[in-house]
Scaffold this motif. Sequence first.
Motif, PDB file in Angstrom:
ATOM      1  N   ILE A   1       0.894  -1.365   0.078  1.00  0.00           N
ATOM      2  CA  ILE A   1      -0.031  -0.314   0.233  1.00  0.00           C
ATOM      3  C   ILE A   1       0.941   1.108  -0.066  1.00  0.00           C
ATOM      4  N   LEU A   2       2.021   1.212   0.894  1.00  0.00           N
ATOM      5  CA  LEU A   2       2.977   2.282   0.864  1.00  0.00           C
ATOM      6  C   LEU A   2       3.401   2.674  -0.239  1.00  0.00           C
ATOM      7  N   SER A   3       4.203   1.677  -1.074  1.00  0.00           N
ATOM      8  CA  SER A   3       4.744   1.558  -2.369  1.00  0.00           C
ATOM      9  C   SER A   3       3.711   2.334  -3.444  1.00  0.00           C
ATOM     10  N   ALA A   4       2.427   1.769  -3.340  1.00  0.00           N
ATOM     11  CA  ALA A   4       1.639   2.127  -4.501  1.00  0.00           C
ATOM     12  C   ALA A   4       1.240   3.635  -4.554  1.00  0.00           C
TER      13      ALA A   4
ATOM     14  N   MET B   1      13.424  -0.229   9.073  1.00  0.00           N
ATOM     15  CA  MET B   1      14.455   0.902   8.822  1.00  0.00           C
ATOM     16  C   MET B   1      15.957   0.281   8.643  1.00  0.00           C
ATOM     17  N   GLY B   2      16.313  -0.787   9.029  1.00  0.00           N
ATOM     18  CA  GLY B   2      17.537  -1.503   9.007  1.00  0.00           C
ATOM     19  C   GLY B   2      17.726  -2.135   7.754  1.00  0.00           C
TER      20      GLY B   2
ATOM     21  N   LEU C   1      14.911  -1.919   1.379  1.00  0.00           N
ATOM     22  CA  LEU C   1      13.566  -0.861   1.576  1.00  0.00           C
ATOM     23  C   LEU C   1      13.821   0.502   1.798  1.00  0.00           C
ATOM     24  N   LEU C   2      15.132   0.915   1.866  1.00  0.00           N
ATOM     25  CA  LEU C   2      15.402   2.263   2.296  1.00  0.00           C
ATOM     26  C   LEU C   2      15.234   3.320   1.252  1.00  0.00           C
ATOM     27  N   PRO C   3      15.337   3.074  -0.276  1.00  0.00           N
ATOM     28  CA  PRO C   3      14.923   3.914  -1.013  1.00  0.00           C
ATOM     29  C   PRO C   3      13.554   4.055  -1.135  1.00  0.00           C
TER      30      PRO C   3
ATOM     31  N   ASP D   1      20.972   6.247   7.742  1.00  0.00           N
ATOM     32  CA  ASP D   1      20.410   6.384   6.472  1.00  0.00           C
ATOM     33  C   ASP D   1      18.923   6.624   6.281  1.00  0.00           C
ATOM     34  N   MET D   2      18.357   6.597   7.123  1.00  0.00           N
ATOM     35  CA  MET D   2      16.907   6.936   7.128  1.00  0.00           C
ATOM     36  C   MET D   2      16.876   8.620   7.325  1.00  0.00           C
ATOM     37  N   ILE D   3      16.582   9.383   6.340  1.00  0.00           N
ATOM     38  CA  ILE D   3      16.725  10.708   6.102  1.00  0.00           C
ATOM     39  C   ILE D   3      15.304  11.469   6.110  1.00  0.00           C
ATOM     40  N   VAL D   4      14.288  10.638   6.419  1.00  0.00           N
ATOM     41  CA  VAL D   4      12.957  11.276   6.387  1.00  0.00           C
ATOM     42  C   VAL D   4      12.806  12.409   7.772  1.00  0.00           C
TER      43      VAL D   4
END
Length: 341
Positions: free
Chosen positions: A81-84, A104-105, A109-111, A131-134
Amino acid sequence: MFIHIIANCNHAVSLAKCLRQIDAHEEHIIFIKDVRYHSQDYMSEVVKNFPSTRLLSGNLNITKSECVIIHGIFSNEDFNILSALLNMEIKVVWNVWGGDSRLMGNAELLPTLNRISYLFCAPGELLRYPDMIVPVINCNLYNAGLDDKSAFVSMKEKLIVLGNSADPSNNHEYLLSLIGKFTSYRFVIPFSYNATNDYMLRIQGLLREYSLEDRVDIITRMLSFSDYADLLRKAKAVFFAHNRQQGLGTARLAYELGCQVFMKKIIKQAIDIPTQVNPGYIDLVQMGYVDIHEITIIEHMTEDEFSIFTANRINALPELANNSPREVSRIFSVLKRELWR
């Protein structure tokens, strides 16, 4: 318009109460997602508190002028759902739940995760994930909706709740090692989701090893919000021992119902990871739950000392904190300005 996607669970009821308090019917809608790990239905209670609620079925008709807030990502279906939504260039806020940090690790999935507009999470949640920059906003959208907290002290029994689920991260073995000396107390282990047969057998073996079979009840059914609250009204204390704190909803409800809440204030999530202040503990303090106790002090307490320590304690709860209606309203005003400027 803010569109909330949340599982059919107790947290959906708390979200509905929060949105009701800020009179958010015109700008918010809740979509309830069915889950497979329990059969308890919270839909009617959510609708009662926030009528702008629908059952999530089929495709959502969402435009770029709307923002979707995803409450917890626990399955491949949630991630899809998130990706869509991101592929449709929809603005997405991820409200991070207890088990979500495992994502997150994951470098693969990070991109995708870094395309999210904002995270709602506890302070320090991203210390392990550089590396999680949100961008992060610290807030809490769940409200138990209780009134007079001091009234529950007189209802307490010699009852202690251990953890919040059947997930091994509850560290039940450590909790069971603490309680054998409390011979006049009864104990309850909520075991209604994330259970496996192997882990149940392990817990049952520990109960036999510690001679606790007659004093520990394992609850495998999913309790309604009111039944869970009734259990916590009677409980003297709740013990947590997570190394990645989960169950903040349980901790808050227990605290407001007069339970003494114990958890780890310093955590170490893996052998090769430095210790850090428990983000869940920081989150609770910022929400005004300041009388949280360190679980490891139980190691050094006798039963009498514990009974004296917990006797007639009234948990402090400030009127203004980062989950108060005025602060939640401010957060959404900030989001509107930042997302649609």
